[in-house]
Design an enzyme around this catalytic site. Sequence first.
Site, PDB file in Angstrom:
ATOM      1  N   GLN A  65       0.875  -1.105  -0.049  1.00 52.12           N
ATOM      2  CA  GLN A  65      -0.202   0.020  -0.148  1.00 52.12           C
ATOM      3  C   GLN A  65       0.872   1.259   0.009  1.00 52.12           C
ATOM      4  O   GLN A  65       1.434   1.442   0.958  1.00 52.12           O
ATOM      5  CB  GLN A  65      -0.929  -0.012   1.125  1.00 52.12           C
ATOM      6  CG  GLN A  65      -1.858  -1.492   1.267  1.00 52.12           C
ATOM      7  CD  GLN A  65      -2.323  -1.797   2.528  1.00 52.12           C
ATOM      8  OE1 GLN A  65      -1.490  -1.738   3.473  1.00 52.12           O
ATOM      9  NE2 GLN A  65      -3.597  -1.989   2.798  1.00 52.12           N
TER      10      GLN A  65
ATOM     11  N   GLN B 272      -2.235   2.818   3.191  1.00 50.05           N
ATOM     12  CA  GLN B 272      -1.015   2.774   4.062  1.00 50.05           C
ATOM     13  C   GLN B 272      -1.210   3.157   5.549  1.00 50.05           C
ATOM     14  O   GLN B 272      -1.668   4.448   5.443  1.00 50.05           O
ATOM     15  CB  GLN B 272       0.446   3.569   3.397  1.00 50.05           C
ATOM     16  CG  GLN B 272       1.574   3.197   4.026  1.00 50.05           C
ATOM     17  CD  GLN B 272       2.861   4.209   3.453  1.00 50.05           C
ATOM     18  OE1 GLN B 272       2.435   5.279   3.154  1.00 50.05           O
ATOM     19  NE2 GLN B 272       3.937   3.438   3.020  1.00 50.05           N
TER      20      GLN B 272
ATOM     21  N   HIS C 215       5.798   4.111   6.161  1.00 54.16           N
ATOM     22  CA  HIS C 215       7.202   3.447   6.187  1.00 54.16           C
ATOM     23  C   HIS C 215       7.024   2.298   5.058  1.00 54.16           C
ATOM     24  O   HIS C 215       6.200   1.448   5.409  1.00 54.16           O
ATOM     25  CB  HIS C 215       8.007   2.735   7.257  1.00 54.16           C
ATOM     26  CG  HIS C 215       9.361   2.337   7.475  1.00 54.16           C
ATOM     27  ND1 HIS C 215       9.818   1.830   8.432  1.00 54.16           N
ATOM     28  CD2 HIS C 215      10.061   1.846   6.138  1.00 54.16           C
ATOM     29  CE1 HIS C 215      11.223   1.598   8.077  1.00 54.16           C
ATOM     30  NE2 HIS C 215      11.171   1.528   6.854  1.00 54.16           N
TER      31      HIS C 215
ATOM     32  N   HIS D 198       6.711  -0.719   3.168  1.00 58.92           N
ATOM     33  CA  HIS D 198       6.560  -2.158   3.448  1.00 58.92           C
ATOM     34  C   HIS D 198       5.729  -3.046   2.744  1.00 58.92           C
ATOM     35  O   HIS D 198       4.764  -2.460   2.006  1.00 58.92           O
ATOM     36  CB  HIS D 198       6.027  -2.352   5.015  1.00 58.92           C
ATOM     37  CG  HIS D 198       4.679  -1.670   5.336  1.00 58.92           C
ATOM     38  ND1 HIS D 198       4.438  -0.534   5.531  1.00 58.92           N
ATOM     39  CD2 HIS D 198       3.460  -2.380   5.228  1.00 58.92           C
ATOM     40  CE1 HIS D 198       3.293  -0.143   5.603  1.00 58.92           C
ATOM     41  NE2 HIS D 198       2.616  -1.326   5.625  1.00 58.92           N
TER      42      HIS D 198
ATOM     43  N   HIS E 196       3.541  -6.590   2.359  1.00 59.65           N
ATOM     44  CA  HIS E 196       3.405  -7.671   2.859  1.00 59.65           C
ATOM     45  C   HIS E 196       3.563  -8.885   2.062  1.00 59.65           C
ATOM     46  O   HIS E 196       3.295  -8.901   0.910  1.00 59.65           O
ATOM     47  CB  HIS E 196       1.597  -7.526   3.149  1.00 59.65           C
ATOM     48  CG  HIS E 196       1.123  -6.588   3.948  1.00 59.65           C
ATOM     49  ND1 HIS E 196       0.889  -6.753   5.244  1.00 59.65           N
ATOM     50  CD2 HIS E 196       0.826  -5.227   3.479  1.00 59.65           C
ATOM     51  CE1 HIS E 196       0.431  -5.355   5.638  1.00 59.65           C
ATOM     52  NE2 HIS E 196       0.375  -4.550   4.696  1.00 59.65           N
TER      53      HIS E 196
END
Lengths: 197, 197
Positions: A91, A98, A102, A104, A106
């Site tokens: 996201q 999001q 930061h 990321h 998944h």
Amino acid sequence: MAADTQVLKRPVYFGSFVVTSQVFYSTAHSFALVNLKPLLPGHVLVCPNRVVPRLRDLSKDEATDLFLTVQKVGKVVERIYKADSLNIAMQDGIAAGQSVPHVHAHIIPRHFQDLPQEDQIYAMLESEDGNLGRNYLEAQHPAVVQNGARPKFPTVHPDSERKPRSEETMAEEAKWLAGCMEEEQGQEDGGKGGLWS
Amino acid sequence: MAADTQVLKRPVYFGSFVVTSQVFYSTAHSFALVNLKPLLPGHVLVCPNRVVPRLRDLSKDEATDLFLTVQKVGKVVERIYKADSLNIAMQDGIAAGQSVPHVHAHIIPRHFQDLPQEDQIYAMLESEDGNLGRNYLEAQHPAVVQNGARPKFPTVHPDSERKPRSEETMAEEAKWLAGCMEEEQGQEDGGKGGLWS
């Protein structure tokens, strides 16, 4: 070197949250961590070391490192959780859902018929359980959450554990995964990289 | 070199489907294409040249190239569609919802409040409109679809166009995007890569 004989020398941040004990793999520019509230077993995250919100903020080296880490971690979690497939989702920005600013990715191991509907994993990603920002706030700054607004979307996974997992549970899983990553690393390139590279 | 002065020299395959006219960007190991039925404007796909089903099947070079292409294409579509964020998703294997057995990353530009519910995009990815395999079958082999089973999940985007977009519409969008990618490429590294690199 065995995963349990060393200690990460730096605090690791996921956004503003300290997640050092949840980290199970680390490279020059990235790290992988276990989840406070995994949506399914083996649901982990991969982040760049640098706390920046958007994929476009990463240099070529950082982006390359991040995605090769996603590929490698995905391969290992799929194998050790005996899964059939992986959902990989990012996201990238607030309008995309999001909740921790930061970058990321998944990684969610999937089994055939692990959910009543195949697509349920996506709704879960956006549900209260999938709201990483709220989950971490709840774990590390509970007063803020108690005073905060309720999340917008209902939980779609009624069987899930409501409380974030304990530090001990997560550290144990991280230690196990660290060992699995080191085995993989050893097989692939003779031991370069790993949790404390 | 302008995007409209050359022709791709090879047929480009997405799984078993020929998508040459929909391709708007190509690198050493990857290509990006516009979508038959975009879930939102600017919804595009990035694939490795090699037709393999799983991320783990890609070499380090191929995976690096794929993800740097995702980063670059994402940056451009976000800008030109004046979006706020990006959803990036990969259904890596059948149990994760993959409908065309060829590695592909979805890139979906997002605007604040572009959908009634923020998470609706994920259900859409799994809906009939998001079923790439069915969409391409419908476009290129309609007889198979007419005789086939109905898809499992209902459509969640009632306003969406039911028919796949025409070749002409897609080729026009691909040409526009190719020009935008070449501009970006020129700014970034003096013109290496591009649609016909």
